[in-house]
Design a protein around this motif. Sequence first.
Motif, PDB file in Angstrom:
ATOM      1  N   ILE A 100       0.835  -1.201   0.000  1.00 59.65           N
ATOM      2  CA  ILE A 100       0.000   0.000   0.000  1.00 59.65           C
ATOM      3  C   ILE A 100       0.871   1.252   0.000  1.00 59.65           C
ATOM      4  N   VAL A 101       1.963   1.197   0.789  1.00 60.93           N
ATOM      5  CA  VAL A 101       2.891   2.329   0.863  1.00 60.93           C
ATOM      6  C   VAL A 101       3.436   2.660  -0.531  1.00 60.93           C
ATOM      7  N   TYR A 102       3.596   1.649  -1.371  1.00 64.79           N
ATOM      8  CA  TYR A 102       4.156   1.870  -2.705  1.00 64.79           C
ATOM      9  C   TYR A 102       3.077   1.915  -3.791  1.00 64.79           C
ATOM     10  N   GLY A 103       1.824   2.096  -3.376  1.00 59.72           N
ATOM     11  CA  GLY A 103       0.741   2.206  -4.358  1.00 59.72           C
ATOM     12  C   GLY A 103       0.595   0.949  -5.188  1.00 59.72           C
ATOM     13  N   ILE A 104       0.694  -0.215  -4.536  1.00 59.09           N
ATOM     14  CA  ILE A 104       0.703  -1.491  -5.263  1.00 59.09           C
ATOM     15  C   ILE A 104      -0.624  -1.721  -5.992  1.00 59.09           C
ATOM     16  N   SER A 105      -0.544  -2.370  -7.153  1.00 57.90           N
ATOM     17  CA  SER A 105      -1.752  -2.710  -7.913  1.00 57.90           C
ATOM     18  C   SER A 105      -2.167  -4.132  -7.588  1.00 57.90           C
ATOM     19  N   ASP A 106      -3.368  -4.506  -8.028  1.00 55.22           N
ATOM     20  CA  ASP A 106      -3.804  -5.889  -7.793  1.00 55.22           C
ATOM     21  C   ASP A 106      -2.858  -6.867  -8.496  1.00 55.22           C
ATOM     22  N   ALA A 157      -6.344 -10.716  -5.202  1.00 55.90           N
ATOM     23  CA  ALA A 157      -5.526  -9.567  -4.766  1.00 55.90           C
ATOM     24  C   ALA A 157      -6.380  -8.310  -4.696  1.00 55.90           C
ATOM     25  N   LYS A 158      -7.255  -8.135  -5.698  1.00 53.68           N
ATOM     26  CA  LYS A 158      -8.116  -6.939  -5.707  1.00 53.68           C
ATOM     27  C   LYS A 158      -9.067  -6.958  -4.505  1.00 53.68           C
ATOM     28  N   GLN A 159      -9.609  -8.140  -4.219  1.00 59.14           N
ATOM     29  CA  GLN A 159     -10.511  -8.266  -3.056  1.00 59.14           C
ATOM     30  C   GLN A 159      -9.776  -7.911  -1.762  1.00 59.14           C
ATOM     31  N   PHE A 160      -8.531  -8.359  -1.696  1.00 60.26           N
ATOM     32  CA  PHE A 160      -7.697  -8.093  -0.526  1.00 60.26           C
ATOM     33  C   PHE A 160      -7.507  -6.577  -0.346  1.00 60.26           C
ATOM     34  N   ILE A 161      -7.114  -5.902  -1.449  1.00 57.24           N
ATOM     35  CA  ILE A 161      -6.876  -4.449  -1.398  1.00 57.24           C
ATOM     36  C   ILE A 161      -8.171  -3.708  -1.074  1.00 57.24           C
ATOM     37  N   ASP A 162      -9.276  -4.147  -1.687  1.00 54.03           N
ATOM     38  CA  ASP A 162     -10.580  -3.503  -1.416  1.00 54.03           C
ATOM     39  C   ASP A 162     -10.960  -3.626   0.060  1.00 54.03           C
ATOM     40  N   ALA A 184       3.199   7.782 -12.220  1.00 48.14           N
ATOM     41  CA  ALA A 184       3.273   9.075 -11.517  1.00 48.14           C
ATOM     42  C   ALA A 184       2.316   9.096 -10.323  1.00 48.14           C
ATOM     43  N   GLU A 185       1.152   8.490 -10.489  1.00 41.86           N
ATOM     44  CA  GLU A 185       0.175   8.454  -9.378  1.00 41.86           C
ATOM     45  C   GLU A 185       0.709   7.619  -8.213  1.00 41.86           C
ATOM     46  N   ARG A 186       1.336   6.489  -8.537  1.00 38.23           N
ATOM     47  CA  ARG A 186       1.913   5.661  -7.472  1.00 38.23           C
ATOM     48  C   ARG A 186       3.052   6.402  -6.779  1.00 38.23           C
ATOM     49  N   THR A 187       3.822   7.124  -7.588  1.00 39.53           N
ATOM     50  CA  THR A 187       4.928   7.914  -7.023  1.00 39.53           C
ATOM     51  C   THR A 187       4.388   9.009  -6.115  1.00 39.53           C
ATOM     52  N   ALA A 188       3.266   9.612  -6.508  1.00 43.14           N
ATOM     53  CA  ALA A 188       2.640  10.662  -5.682  1.00 43.14           C
ATOM     54  C   ALA A 188       2.220  10.093  -4.329  1.00 43.14           C
ATOM     55  N   MET A 189       1.713   8.870  -4.337  1.00 42.21           N
ATOM     56  CA  MET A 189       1.287   8.240  -3.083  1.00 42.21           C
ATOM     57  C   MET A 189       2.484   7.913  -2.186  1.00 42.21           C
ATOM     58  N   ASN A 190       3.559   7.450  -2.811  1.00 40.36           N
ATOM     59  CA  ASN A 190       4.692   6.939  -2.038  1.00 40.36           C
ATOM     60  C   ASN A 190       5.689   8.014  -1.603  1.00 40.36           C
ATOM     61  N   SER A 191       5.920   9.020  -2.455  1.00 44.09           N
ATOM     62  CA  SER A 191       7.005   9.979  -2.179  1.00 44.09           C
ATOM     63  C   SER A 191       6.882  10.707  -0.844  1.00 44.09           C
ATOM     64  N   PRO A 192       5.687  11.193  -0.468  1.00 43.26           N
ATOM     65  CA  PRO A 192       5.611  11.860   0.834  1.00 43.26           C
ATOM     66  C   PRO A 192       5.964  10.920   1.992  1.00 43.26           C
ATOM     67  N   ILE A 193       5.680   9.620   1.815  1.00 40.34           N
ATOM     68  CA  ILE A 193       5.962   8.643   2.880  1.00 40.34           C
ATOM     69  C   ILE A 193       7.455   8.338   2.925  1.00 40.34           C
ATOM     70  N   GLN A 194       7.994   7.926   1.775  1.00 40.32           N
ATOM     71  CA  GLN A 194       9.411   7.562   1.723  1.00 40.32           C
ATOM     72  C   GLN A 194      10.283   8.782   2.010  1.00 40.32           C
ATOM     73  N   GLY A 195       9.888   9.934   1.444  1.00 36.86           N
ATOM     74  CA  GLY A 195      10.653  11.163   1.647  1.00 36.86           C
ATOM     75  C   GLY A 195      10.616  11.633   3.088  1.00 36.86           C
ATOM     76  N   SER A 196       9.463  11.501   3.736  1.00 37.12           N
ATOM     77  CA  SER A 196       9.352  11.906   5.153  1.00 37.12           C
ATOM     78  C   SER A 196      10.200  10.990   6.034  1.00 37.12           C
ATOM     79  N   ALA A 197      10.220   9.690   5.702  1.00 34.41           N
ATOM     80  CA  ALA A 197      11.067   8.750   6.459  1.00 34.41           C
ATOM     81  C   ALA A 197      12.538   9.154   6.320  1.00 34.41           C
ATOM     82  N   ALA A 198      12.927   9.583   5.112  1.00 35.70           N
ATOM     83  CA  ALA A 198      14.308  10.041   4.875  1.00 35.70           C
ATOM     84  C   ALA A 198      14.590  11.301   5.688  1.00 35.70           C
ATOM     85  N   ASP A 199      13.630  12.226   5.704  1.00 36.68           N
ATOM     86  CA  ASP A 199      13.788  13.459   6.493  1.00 36.68           C
ATOM     87  C   ASP A 199      14.007  13.137   7.971  1.00 36.68           C
ATOM     88  N   ILE A 200      13.227  12.174   8.460  1.00 37.42           N
ATOM     89  CA  ILE A 200      13.271  11.843   9.893  1.00 37.42           C
ATOM     90  C   ILE A 200      14.639  11.282  10.293  1.00 37.42           C
TER      91      ILE A 200
END
Length: 879
Positions: free
Chosen positions: A715-721, A735-740, A790-806
């Motif tokens: 989920i952190v990396y915007g994974i697809s089914d 997989a889709k049922q799991f994510i849903d 790009a959408e997956r990157t948008a989801m992940n970057s604030p998370i991964q980038g914030s972890a790097a900042d911390i």
Amino acid sequence: MSTKKLVLIDGNSIIYRAFFALPLLNNDKGVYTNAVYGFTTMLMKILQEEKPTHLLVAFDAGKTTFRHETYQEYKGGRQKTPPELSEQFPVLKELLDAFQIKYYQLDQYEADDIIGTLSLQGKESNFDVTVISGDKDMLQLVSEQVTVIVTKKGISDVEKYTPDHLMEKMEVTPEQIIDLKALMGDSSDNIPGVPGVGQKTAVKLLKQYPTLEELYEHVDEVSGKKLKEKLITYKDDAFMSKKLATINRNSPIEVTIEDIVYEGYQESKVSTMFKELGFLSLLDKVSSNDSGEGEAIELKEIDFSVVDEVKEGMFTGQDAFVVEMLGDNYHKEEILGFGIANENKKYFVPLEIALQSDTFKQWAEDSTQEKYVFDAKKTLVSLLRHDIHLRGIGFDMVLASYLLNPSENNHDIPAIANRMGKTDVLFDEEVYGKGAKKKVPEQPELSEHIVRKTNTLYVLKEKMEEELKTNEQYTLLKKLEMPLALILGEMEHQGVVVDIDRIKEMGEDLKDRLNTLEKEVFELAGETFNLNSPKQLGPILFEKLGLPVIKKTKTGYSTAADVLEQLRDEHEIIPKLLLYRQLGKLQSTYIEGLLKVIHKDTNKVHTRFNQALTQTGRLSSIDPNLQNIPIRLEEGRKIRRAFVPSKKDWIMFAADYSQIELRVLAHIANDEKLVQAFQNDLDIHTQTAMDVFHVENEEVTPNMRRQAKAVNFGIVYGISDYGLSQNLGITRKEAKQFIDRYFNIYTGVKTYMEDIVQEAKLHGYVTTIMNRRRYLPEITSRNFNVRSFAERTAMNSPIQGSAADIIKKAMIDLNEKLKVEKMQARMLLQVHDELILEAPREEIDKLKEIVPAMMENTVELRVPLKVDYAYGESWFDAK
């Protein structure tokens, strides 16, 4: 043939072709450039091959033309121009200005009419005329003096039409092109023609009756009842179509052939534009410009002194300071000299003059004397080797550029200057050369280049700081990245001891393992062969052993890792082959690789931390790359045994964040259930399994937890089914049922994912908790795959980038605490979410208290940060 050469380019047609022929590209500012790049490559080819004396690029002026008075639906079926292309027209016109090429458009008329009119004038004035377009309408302009070059596939494949070639290819004369279109119509321009009449029939008719008018005079003689009926029924459409297809060769243009004389371009202007657009692959072609004289880059004179003695009066307390180095790693770098620039003057200080000067050392080490440097970490490390400890750094250009342009991979001073519109400095390769030809130039060329770079830094410092303040990133530079650079510099200089005997011993063990595996594979194969040759391995697996063929290549069977993974359960030879490859890579990359970079005098490796490389803000390392040691493999983990303390009776101490990215996700998404789970210190994967499978804690099986863990991190990396199905070996539907189910429970996470994508579309970037930006121009792409990434990157970057900042902030806090407590312990490495220190054994108890406290309290989140730590005789033992 005439010596006067007129070239007319159909701007709209060529840029459209280029846009759809090339994948979407964009420069560091997020501006799309693929169409401009394609147009430019064609333009440079034209300049070289055609050598025009007169040149014009014609554009359409708008959607409405005089043809719409005849037929309102003219060009009516065309789709709207994609915005990714529309925004490239102004860029193209800027580029044409740089090439000193005229361009023109005329209200109510099309580019065809401008070209038609000028080509006629050129023909009548005895010019040799070449027209370039992607549109076969232009073939009506062909004559003995006018050649039309039509692009076929994309823009690189072209066909030259003369009257003879046209007749041979299409069996019509240039004048008949209009009649041909009148009969067969043109769907791209929405010209109706006569329904049912294709090119073959139209050509046949025009062979009998050379013009549309003649055809209709003899329409009763046309054979074929159905065809005759259609011609009669749609006579008006045919004549209207002829009118629409006819290029107006007497359009009221205000540009004359005399206005479009072309004398070539100035290399400096074009080079600058190419650098701005990121067309670095075209730069070499500029220097071989033979479409005119061209001009070398004219640099303004720069007034500076080469000093033979360092004096206090040279410094103002606000000085740009550049240490010029040549060499590609820690051991081989040498200082070529120093540049100093301030409001009073500019200086070049030779290395030997600086090193023998107490004044220079005092200034460098004086924290009250502010220095603006290019790369604080590199500068610090280079001077530490000469026993000079640089202090008072007030600005770091490379880090400022990195924060402003995280997707850019060139942060050299000239590259930064070019991006900011300042061109009064040469690129290093223009001074030193590149590859085998690289060498240090003589004075005064060397000193002038270094001073120019230093002055550029001095001039741009304020502007870059203003941009950072506008972006609300100035604090990020001053409070996080710059203090960290100095810590990393100390860590690089300090280095880590590697036990060479232990590394060599591991190498021998690996060789034995590889030999044993090789024998086992040969036994199972029933013959010997080269294990590293896919050509020899393929037939054994897929012919002799009869394994199912997954994928073929041009040279035979694919034996790639992903193919072997799919075959893992098919035959016992496969797991052995996979292990053989993994161990082989360990041997070559990590055992032999480490031995190459160990400093012979100290037995240390001085890994280099890249602070201005990843778009997420994470650190990476090279020489050696310690981030990539494959720790999933026991043999890989054992390599860490070779990393040991530098002193006797010292220990290695490692501390790493537990599930930091999931904790950051809980904080950013403010998901109630996720936040609660971390606040209650629950095992997050077990909790997710309980929620998704609707079971109690004791009913969670190891497989359920494994699946929940895959979803949590996915989920952190915007994974697809699809991605999840591959990870877990389940169907996409499952997989889709799991994510849903996950999103139905963690609704805050779902809302965050949706909102962050919208935010990225609105602003063009996303941010971390400390305002680090990740620009995502592809988020609005028409291409589904590009946009999805790009959408997956948008989801992940604030998370991964914030972890790097911390973790970066934790390093600063911990470093400060160690100093305050006057401890000998020191940080050696940072690998992902882990910090590795070395310390005297007697400091262990204090470290166990200080390190987790500093790391866990470095920022305040909605959930607690958690740190695990361990210590031992080596990095491996500190687990």
